[in-house]
Design a protein around this motif. Structure first.
Motif, mmCIF file in Angstrom:
data_model
loop_
_atom_site.group_PDB
_atom_site.id
_atom_site.type_symbol
_atom_site.label_atom_id
_atom_site.label_comp_id
_atom_site.label_asym_id
_atom_site.label_seq_id
_atom_site.Cartn_x
_atom_site.Cartn_y
_atom_site.Cartn_z
ATOM 1 N N ASP A 23 45.023 -25.799 2.799
ATOM 2 C CA ASP A 23 43.773 -25.644 2.053
ATOM 3 C C ASP A 23 42.702 -26.636 2.507
ATOM 4 O O ASP A 23 41.523 -26.285 2.559
ATOM 5 N N ALA A 24 43.094 -27.848 2.830
ATOM 6 C CA ALA A 24 42.113 -28.856 3.249
ATOM 7 C C ALA A 24 41.387 -28.424 4.527
ATOM 8 O O ALA A 24 40.176 -28.637 4.654
ATOM 9 N N GLU A 25 42.118 -27.816 5.453
ATOM 10 C CA GLU A 25 41.483 -27.326 6.688
ATOM 11 C C GLU A 25 40.499 -26.209 6.368
ATOM 12 O O GLU A 25 39.395 -26.155 6.935
ATOM 13 N N LEU A 26 40.874 -25.325 5.467
ATOM 14 C CA LEU A 26 39.991 -24.223 5.098
ATOM 15 C C LEU A 26 38.785 -24.719 4.305
ATOM 16 O O LEU A 26 37.677 -24.197 4.467
ATOM 17 N N ASP A 27 38.964 -25.736 3.479
ATOM 18 C CA ASP A 27 37.828 -26.342 2.781
ATOM 19 C C ASP A 27 36.822 -26.902 3.789
ATOM 20 O O ASP A 27 35.609 -26.796 3.580
ATOM 21 N N GLU A 28 37.334 -27.482 4.867
ATOM 22 C CA GLU A 28 36.451 -28.028 5.905
ATOM 23 C C GLU A 28 35.654 -26.940 6.611
ATOM 24 O O GLU A 28 34.465 -27.110 6.894
ATOM 25 N N ILE A 29 36.293 -25.819 6.924
ATOM 26 C CA ILE A 29 35.553 -24.757 7.611
ATOM 27 C C ILE A 29 34.514 -24.144 6.674
ATOM 28 O O ILE A 29 33.399 -23.807 7.101
ATOM 29 N N ILE A 30 34.833 -24.036 5.395
ATOM 30 C CA ILE A 30 33.848 -23.534 4.423
ATOM 31 C C ILE A 30 32.656 -24.484 4.347
ATOM 32 O O ILE A 30 31.495 -24.050 4.346
ATOM 33 N N LYS A 31 32.933 -25.767 4.310
ATOM 34 C CA LYS A 31 31.862 -26.767 4.298
ATOM 35 C C LYS A 31 31.001 -26.632 5.554
ATOM 36 O O LYS A 31 29.760 -26.659 5.485
ATOM 37 N N SER A 32 31.628 -26.457 6.709
ATOM 38 C CA SER A 32 30.893 -26.301 7.967
ATOM 39 C C SER A 32 30.029 -25.045 7.953
ATOM 40 O O SER A 32 28.897 -25.058 8.427
ATOM 41 N N ILE A 33 30.570 -23.962 7.424
ATOM 42 C CA ILE A 33 29.820 -22.706 7.339
ATOM 43 C C ILE A 33 28.596 -22.888 6.445
ATOM 44 O O ILE A 33 27.477 -22.497 6.805
ATOM 45 N N ALA A 104 25.775 -29.269 23.598
ATOM 46 C CA ALA A 104 24.518 -28.900 22.943
ATOM 47 C C ALA A 104 24.447 -29.413 21.504
ATOM 48 O O ALA A 104 23.540 -29.040 20.756
ATOM 49 N N LYS A 105 25.407 -30.243 21.094
ATOM 50 C CA LYS A 105 25.458 -30.814 19.742
ATOM 51 C C LYS A 105 25.675 -29.748 18.660
ATOM 52 O O LYS A 105 25.220 -29.883 17.523
ATOM 53 N N VAL A 106 26.381 -28.685 19.040
ATOM 54 C CA VAL A 106 26.760 -27.639 18.104
ATOM 55 C C VAL A 106 28.112 -28.016 17.509
ATOM 56 O O VAL A 106 29.015 -28.443 18.231
ATOM 57 N N ASN A 107 28.252 -27.894 16.205
ATOM 58 C CA ASN A 107 29.533 -28.165 15.565
ATOM 59 C C ASN A 107 30.518 -27.076 15.978
ATOM 60 O O ASN A 107 30.141 -25.915 16.136
ATOM 61 N N LEU A 108 31.769 -27.465 16.141
ATOM 62 C CA LEU A 108 32.781 -26.548 16.640
ATOM 63 C C LEU A 108 33.950 -26.467 15.667
ATOM 64 O O LEU A 108 34.510 -27.480 15.273
ATOM 65 N N ALA A 109 34.284 -25.229 15.290
ATOM 66 C CA ALA A 109 35.478 -24.971 14.479
ATOM 67 C C ALA A 109 36.355 -24.011 15.266
ATOM 68 O O ALA A 109 35.857 -23.105 15.932
ATOM 69 N N GLN A 122 38.567 -30.611 21.141
ATOM 70 C CA GLN A 122 37.105 -30.754 21.139
ATOM 71 C C GLN A 122 36.499 -30.457 19.769
ATOM 72 O O GLN A 122 35.350 -30.817 19.508
ATOM 73 N N ALA A 123 37.246 -29.779 18.907
ATOM 74 C CA ALA A 123 36.703 -29.233 17.668
ATOM 75 C C ALA A 123 36.461 -30.295 16.601
ATOM 76 O O ALA A 123 37.193 -31.275 16.503
ATOM 77 N N ASP A 124 35.449 -30.041 15.798
ATOM 78 C CA ASP A 124 35.169 -30.858 14.623
ATOM 79 C C ASP A 124 36.074 -30.424 13.463
ATOM 80 O O ASP A 124 36.423 -31.236 12.617
ATOM 81 N N THR A 125 36.404 -29.139 13.453
ATOM 82 C CA THR A 125 37.248 -28.575 12.405
ATOM 83 C C THR A 125 38.313 -27.700 13.046
ATOM 84 O O THR A 125 37.991 -26.835 13.863
#
Length: 187
Positions: A23-33, A104-109, A122-125
């Motif tokens: 769940d913590a990983e999915l919470d992070e991707i939701i936050k990123s979105i 390009a300073k794009v966040n990566l999931a 390389q990913a942030d999430t």
């Protein structure tokens, strides 16, 4: 074995595999979105087909999205998000996209089976979902599947995408009716 029995076995596998969802990983991707200015999505093969469905639902939720490679995809900007679906995390074209996005300073999931893959490093999430694939170098969890290649991963991805959409609907106060207002009418 009958097709119905195969179907029930697949569903049983997916139920088993879902216990590894974090769940913590999915919470992070939701936050990123939610924080992204624009969301780009990419995947290859069957993972790419699944991520297209996810992109569609994110658009229905009102997010600005693009599929990488589409002619209407805009230039990236810092603060954008690239979501890559890659079971192995090693698909050459997707590794190149990840590298370019980070420059390009794009966040990566990434949604992957391998937390130690080139893209995951390389990913942030990182969202790790279990699966079986001959391309997988470092298995995240010890599971087996009656299904060929990456099918179990790809199916779980699609279910997790829909679960993310449900969570976002709750957070944003969206309903099927409000989302349908954004559904394509020129079909």
């Amino acid at each position: 074995m009958s097709i119905r029995n195969f179907t029930q076995q697949i569903i049983s596998e997916l139920m088993h595999n879902s216990q590894y969802i974090e769940d913590a990983e999915l919470d992070e991707i939701i936050k990123s979105i939610r924080q992204a200015k624009h969301i780009f999505l990419a995947g290859a093969g069957r993972s790419g087909i699944g991520v297209q469905g996810f992109a569609n639902r994110l658009m229905h939720l009102g997010f600005d999205i693009s599929l990488v490679g589409e002619i209407s995809s805009p230039h990236t900007k810092a603060g954008d998000l690239l979501i890559i679906a890659s079971g192995s995390g090693e698909t050459g074209s997707l590794v190149a996209l990840a590298t370019k996005a980070k420059a390009a300073k794009v966040n990566l999931a990434v949604i992957t089976m391998d937390r130690t893959s080139t893209i995951a490093r390389q990913a942030d999430t990182v969202v790790m979902l279990p699966g079986v694939s001959p391309k997988l170098k470092h298995q995240g969890v010890d599971i087996t599947s009656i299904q060929p290649m990456g099918s179990a991963f790809e199916q779980l991805c699609f279910l997790v995408y829909d679960a993310i959409v449900l969570a976002l609907m709750d957070e944003l106060g969206e309903t099927s009716a409000t989302m349908f207002e954004r559904h394509a009418d020129l079909e």
